[in-house]
Motif scaffolding. Structure first.
Motif, PDB file in Angstrom:
ATOM      1  N   SER A  35       0.845  -1.191   0.000  1.00 31.38           N
ATOM      2  CA  SER A  35       0.000   0.000   0.000  1.00 31.38           C
ATOM      3  C   SER A  35       0.879   1.240   0.000  1.00 31.38           C
ATOM      4  CB  SER A  35      -0.909   0.031   1.233  1.00 31.38           C
ATOM      5  OG  SER A  35      -1.724  -1.120   1.288  1.00 31.38           O
ATOM      6  N   VAL A  36       0.644   2.148  -0.950  1.00 30.05           N
ATOM      7  CA  VAL A  36       1.468   3.346  -1.098  1.00 30.05           C
ATOM      8  C   VAL A  36       0.563   4.568  -1.178  1.00 30.05           C
ATOM      9  CG1 VAL A  36       3.298   4.461  -2.418  1.00 30.05           C
ATOM     10  CG2 VAL A  36       3.126   1.961  -2.407  1.00 30.05           C
ATOM     11  N   PHE A  37       0.992   5.662  -0.546  1.00 30.66           N
ATOM     12  CA  PHE A  37       0.203   6.884  -0.463  1.00 30.66           C
ATOM     13  C   PHE A  37       1.080   8.078  -0.800  1.00 30.66           C
ATOM     14  CE2 PHE A  37      -1.073   3.653   2.417  1.00 30.66           C
ATOM     15  CZ  PHE A  37      -2.449   3.591   2.327  1.00 30.66           C
ATOM     16  N   TRP A  38       0.504   9.069  -1.518  1.00 24.96           N
ATOM     17  CA  TRP A  38       1.213  10.290  -1.861  1.00 24.96           C
ATOM     18  C   TRP A  38       0.450  11.461  -1.246  1.00 24.96           C
ATOM     19  CZ3 TRP A  38       0.869   5.980  -4.774  1.00 24.96           C
ATOM     20  CH2 TRP A  38       2.057   5.470  -5.334  1.00 24.96           C
ATOM     21  N   LEU A  39       1.060  12.134  -0.269  1.00 24.89           N
ATOM     22  CA  LEU A  39       0.395  13.158   0.536  1.00 24.89           C
ATOM     23  C   LEU A  39       0.908  14.545   0.169  1.00 24.89           C
ATOM     24  CD1 LEU A  39       0.905  11.258   3.899  1.00 24.89           C
ATOM     25  CD2 LEU A  39      -0.968  10.996   2.275  1.00 24.89           C
ATOM     26  N   ALA A  40      -0.001  15.475  -0.077  1.00 21.71           N
ATOM     27  CA  ALA A  40       0.355  16.807  -0.565  1.00 21.71           C
ATOM     28  C   ALA A  40       0.347  17.845   0.553  1.00 21.71           C
ATOM     29  CB  ALA A  40      -0.611  17.232  -1.667  1.00 21.71           C
ATOM     30  N   PRO A  41       1.518  18.360   0.956  1.00 23.92           N
ATOM     31  CA  PRO A  41       1.552  19.426   1.971  1.00 23.92           C
ATOM     32  C   PRO A  41       0.720  20.642   1.576  1.00 23.92           C
ATOM     33  CG  PRO A  41       3.739  18.505   1.651  1.00 23.92           C
ATOM     34  CD  PRO A  41       2.864  17.920   0.576  1.00 23.92           C
ATOM     35  N   LYS A  42       0.647  20.939   0.272  1.00 25.45           N
ATOM     36  CA  LYS A  42      -0.117  22.093  -0.202  1.00 25.45           C
ATOM     37  C   LYS A  42      -1.588  21.987   0.168  1.00 25.45           C
ATOM     38  CE  LYS A  42      -1.068  24.745  -4.420  1.00 25.45           C
ATOM     39  NZ  LYS A  42      -0.828  24.815  -5.884  1.00 25.45           N
ATOM     40  N   LEU A  43      -2.086  20.766   0.291  1.00 24.01           N
ATOM     41  CA  LEU A  43      -3.488  20.531   0.661  1.00 24.01           C
ATOM     42  C   LEU A  43      -3.586  19.979   2.083  1.00 24.01           C
ATOM     43  CD1 LEU A  43      -4.967  19.030  -2.638  1.00 24.01           C
ATOM     44  CD2 LEU A  43      -4.871  21.416  -1.894  1.00 24.01           C
TER      45      LEU A  43
ATOM     46  N   VAL B  67      -3.331  12.699  -2.378  1.00 23.77           N
ATOM     47  CA  VAL B  67      -3.800  13.010  -3.724  1.00 23.77           C
ATOM     48  C   VAL B  67      -3.786  11.760  -4.600  1.00 23.77           C
ATOM     49  CG1 VAL B  67      -3.125  15.415  -3.582  1.00 23.77           C
ATOM     50  CG2 VAL B  67      -1.488  13.728  -4.460  1.00 23.77           C
ATOM     51  N   LYS B  68      -3.119  10.707  -4.108  1.00 20.69           N
ATOM     52  CA  LYS B  68      -3.075   9.447  -4.838  1.00 20.69           C
ATOM     53  C   LYS B  68      -2.765   8.318  -3.874  1.00 20.69           C
ATOM     54  CE  LYS B  68      -0.341   7.011  -8.382  1.00 20.69           C
ATOM     55  NZ  LYS B  68       0.816   7.105  -9.301  1.00 20.69           N
ATOM     56  N   MET B  69      -3.318   7.130  -4.130  1.00 19.39           N
ATOM     57  CA  MET B  69      -2.927   5.943  -3.375  1.00 19.39           C
ATOM     58  C   MET B  69      -3.089   4.721  -4.268  1.00 19.39           C
ATOM     59  SD  MET B  69      -5.604   3.710  -2.553  1.00 19.39           S
ATOM     60  CE  MET B  69      -4.968   3.043  -1.027  1.00 19.39           C
ATOM     61  N   THR B  70      -2.266   3.704  -3.994  1.00 15.19           N
ATOM     62  CA  THR B  70      -2.379   2.436  -4.705  1.00 15.19           C
ATOM     63  C   THR B  70      -2.288   1.299  -3.706  1.00 15.19           C
ATOM     64  OG1 THR B  70       0.012   2.239  -5.107  1.00 15.19           O
ATOM     65  CG2 THR B  70      -1.304   3.372  -6.782  1.00 15.19           C
ATOM     66  N   HIS B  71      -2.944   0.196  -4.049  1.00 18.63           N
ATOM     67  CA  HIS B  71      -2.874  -1.002  -3.206  1.00 18.63           C
ATOM     68  C   HIS B  71      -2.786  -2.225  -4.103  1.00 18.63           C
ATOM     69  CE1 HIS B  71      -3.548  -3.617   0.245  1.00 18.63           C
ATOM     70  NE2 HIS B  71      -4.409  -4.290  -0.495  1.00 18.63           N
ATOM     71  N   GLN B  72      -1.816  -3.085  -3.820  1.00 12.35           N
ATOM     72  CA  GLN B  72      -1.619  -4.319  -4.565  1.00 12.35           C
ATOM     73  C   GLN B  72      -1.710  -5.491  -3.612  1.00 12.35           C
ATOM     74  OE1 GLN B  72      -0.786  -4.345  -8.042  1.00 12.35           O
ATOM     75  NE2 GLN B  72      -1.205  -6.543  -7.967  1.00 12.35           N
ATOM     76  N   ASP B  73      -2.515  -6.483  -3.952  1.00 12.77           N
ATOM     77  CA  ASP B  73      -2.636  -7.706  -3.153  1.00 12.77           C
ATOM     78  C   ASP B  73      -2.687  -8.879  -4.116  1.00 12.77           C
ATOM     79  OD1 ASP B  73      -3.070  -9.670  -1.329  1.00 12.77           O
ATOM     80  OD2 ASP B  73      -4.867  -8.796  -0.443  1.00 12.77           O
ATOM     81  N   GLY B  74      -1.512  -9.446  -4.388  1.00 19.04           N
ATOM     82  CA  GLY B  74      -1.435 -10.512  -5.375  1.00 19.04           C
ATOM     83  C   GLY B  74      -1.767  -9.973  -6.752  1.00 19.04           C
ATOM     84  N   LYS B  75      -2.768 -10.564  -7.420  1.00 16.15           N
ATOM     85  CA  LYS B  75      -3.156 -10.137  -8.755  1.00 16.15           C
ATOM     86  C   LYS B  75      -4.214  -9.031  -8.752  1.00 16.15           C
ATOM     87  CE  LYS B  75      -2.171 -14.625 -10.898  1.00 16.15           C
ATOM     88  NZ  LYS B  75      -2.721 -15.748 -11.703  1.00 16.15           N
TER      89      LYS B  75
END
Length: 234
Positions: free
Chosen positions: A201-209, A214-222
């Motif tokens: 699980s990866v998250f991209w957090l914007a200090p400006k907001l 502003v974006k996140m992804t999650h991978q669990d197998g396929k």
């Protein structure tokens, strides 16, 4: 497929709530109402949208997450809490979800006076010990922000679900520029730890907001899903 889409929508809620504001801010800002909207993608295909809304009435705060995957599934969660001296006190949490004609509900009531947390998921009721500082899946992200503003993150955060109170941890991994439908942002990249191999699980957090994801992804197998910001109003 509908069941898988709903599951990922609900997973997105829990993961985003514990990481929404993980980062380091040099500006101390008061917690304030806002609304954010997202595009939701499942296995690379855009299938729905989601919103997150924080509002207040005096010292009574309400935080709502709502998501819909086409005509197949929908989910909403509501957290009610109070806020004093940088600390959130959870009052109640509810979740309602629907896949086609099948409905599911969950409710959590926090009772510091009786030192208990009472939960009900569909027809299954449970009760376990209350503890100081315990949060729910939605208001946890707000407590993370306040801790960052007042010195830094804790080693873990106690979060209640239908069965128990568990501790969650997360780490910061550098900076990246992220492009969304709402604009391009300099972000802090945060990864949530998982014990399961192949789960990420990866998250991209914007200090400006104010460190909004502003974006996140999650991978669990396929299986994979992602959420990307489409609008924000403070």
């Amino acid at each position: 497929m509908a069941k898988n889409i709903l599951t990922t929508l609900r997973m997105a809620t829990g993961i985003l709530t514990s990481l929404l504001l993980a980062g380091v801010s040099g500006n101390v800002l008061a917690m304030s109402p806002f609304q954010a909207s997202y595009q939701f993608a499942y296995n690379g295909k855009n299938v729905g949208s989601a919103t997150r809304t924080l509002s207040k009435n005096g010292n009574d705060w309400t935080y709502v997450f709502a998501a819909k995957a086409a005509a197949l599934a929908s989910a909403s969660e509501t957290s009610r809490f109070s806020f004093d001296n940088g600390k959130i006190s959870a009052n109640s949490f509810s979740r309602n979800s629907k896949v086609l004609i099948h409905n599911s509900t969950m409710n959590i009531n926090f009772n510091p006076a009786t030192k208990t947390i009472n939960t009900r998921k569909d027809d299954k009721a449970r009760s376990f010990p209350w503890q100081a500082g315990v949060l729910d899946e939605l208001n946890a992200e707000l407590q993370v922000r306040e801790d960052l503003k007042n010195g830094g993150l804790k080693n873990g955060y106690a979060i209640a679900d239908a069965k128990e109170v568990e501790s969650r941890q997360f780490v910061k991994q550098g900076n990246e520029t992220v492009k969304t439908a709402f604009g391009t942002f300099d972000t802090i990249k945060v990864v949530m730890k998982h014990d399961k191999a192949g789960k990420n699980s990866v998250f991209w957090l914007a200090p400006k907001l104010d460190y909004l994801p502003v974006k996140m992804t999650h991978q669990d197998g396929k299986t994979s899903y992602s959420m990307s910001l489409t609008g924000y109003k403070n």
